[in-house]
Design an enzyme around this catalytic site. Structure first.
Site, PDB file in Angstrom:
ATOM      1  N   HIS A   1      -0.722   5.691   6.731  1.00 49.27           N
ATOM      2  CA  HIS A   1      -0.087   5.814   5.415  1.00 49.27           C
ATOM      3  C   HIS A   1       0.259   7.288   5.165  1.00 49.27           C
ATOM      4  O   HIS A   1      -0.333   8.183   5.769  1.00 49.27           O
ATOM      5  CB  HIS A   1      -1.021   5.326   4.312  1.00 49.27           C
ATOM      6  CG  HIS A   1      -1.233   3.849   4.311  1.00 49.27           C
ATOM      7  ND1 HIS A   1      -2.200   3.242   5.091  1.00 49.27           N
ATOM      8  CD2 HIS A   1      -0.602   2.850   3.646  1.00 49.27           C
ATOM      9  CE1 HIS A   1      -2.160   1.932   4.892  1.00 49.27           C
ATOM     10  NE2 HIS A   1      -1.191   1.669   4.028  1.00 49.27           N
TER      11      HIS A   1
ATOM     12  N   SER B   1       0.800  -1.227   0.000  1.00 53.36           N
ATOM     13  CA  SER B   1       0.000   0.000   0.000  1.00 53.36           C
ATOM     14  C   SER B   1       0.831   1.275   0.000  1.00 53.36           C
ATOM     15  O   SER B   1       0.362   2.326  -0.444  1.00 53.36           O
ATOM     16  CB  SER B   1      -0.948   0.008   1.206  1.00 53.36           C
ATOM     17  OG  SER B   1      -0.222  -0.171   2.413  1.00 53.36           O
TER      18      SER B   1
END
Length: 290
Positions: free
Chosen positions: A265, A54
């Site tokens: 993230h 990711s």
């Protein structure tokens, strides 16, 4: 066995970051056939392949979209991949990074896109974090966890690290055998900025412990490049002072939704000012001609 690999000269990679941000666009899944190098007058065109998890799939920005492989998801937001691909002399053959991918999943993806890798001059990726189950560790060590659960999670991570590093090395060897291109493995940032004290998610003490785990993971990934032509690219120093808990955090966190898939993230700023400059700097430093 590591092989000497040459990369076409990247003379235009000195584009200013602000200009890169304006050029960045969302990526649609690559077509089924390998894209031919575009007709271009200037620096040689660089055929580019992106793999990984990711952190290479742009999570933290944009909207989630389907990737080119079954069960693969990416985003159409700004990332180091979109910024590299926006350069006039870069030809993105395929972006096969998939959120949630473990090292073995990246190896499977590399096999699936082998025809693209065979034509690549540059390959980038991130891998290893999902082998450790970072979200589980952070949850156990957060203010919603307990001391016992946190200590158990940290110990389990330490015991898993050698296996994850070995698997990362195996995956890099598979990619290495499949491509003549330069392979750049980017590491992970420290997730927290404990220098700003406790925050609603985690105490400064636990944040330091998890940052130490991130450092150990990066050291393990750097060691995993041994015996391959892959090069490790650290992003730790660029994210210094911009972790969760900092007033200028470059990492996404939605306190109202602990299961938000973008949590932990990079934000668009994190990709633009953290990941992309580290990648660009290493590419420029190569000074190789394909």
């Amino acid at each position: 066995m590591a092989r000497t690999k040459k990369l076409r000269l990247l003379t235009l990679f000195g584009t200013a970051l602000a200009s890169c941000a304006l050029l960045a666009t969302g990526l649609a899944p690559a077509s089924a056939a390998v894209s031919p190098p575009a007709t271009h007058h200037g620096p040689p065109v660089i055929n580019y392949v992106n793999l990984g998890d990711s952190y290479s799939a742009g999570f933290g920005t944009g909207t989630i979209v389907a990737g080119p492989l079954p069960g693969c998801y990416q985003t159409n937001g700004t990332s180091q991949v979109t910024l590299v691909a926006a350069q006039a002399h870069i030809n993105l053959l395929i972006d096969a990074a998939c959120a949630g991918a473990k090292t073995t999943d990246v190896a499977t993806a590399a096999t699936a896109v082998a025809p693209y890798l065979a034509q690549a001059d540059l390959v980038t990726l991130t891998l290893g974090g999902n082998d450790l189950g970072w979200s589980t560790v952070v949850g156990a060590c957060s203010t919603q966890g307990t001391a016992k659960l946190c200590d158990q999670a940290i110990l389990a991570t330490l015991l898993t690290l050698p296996k994850a590093a070995k698997s990362a090395n195996k995956t890099l060897r598979i990619i290495d055998a499949a491509t003549p291109g330069t392979i750049l493995l980017q590491g992970y940032p420290r997730l927290f900025s404990p220098e700003f004290g406790n925050n609603p998610l985690i105490t400064a003490k636990r944040a330091k412990q998890l940052n130490n785990l991130a450092d150990l993971l990066n050291l393990s990934l750097a060691a995993a490049t041994h015996g391959t032509s892959a090069q490790f690219v650290s992003v730790s120093s660029r994210f210094q002072g911009h972790g969760i808990g900092s007033p200028t955090s470059w990492l996404y966190l939605n306190p109202a939704n602990p299961t938000d898939s973008f949590n932990l993230h990079p934000t668009a700023t994190g990709y633009l000012l953290g990941y992309y400059p580290a990648l660009k700097s290493r590419i420029n430093a190569l000074h190789l001609v394909y």
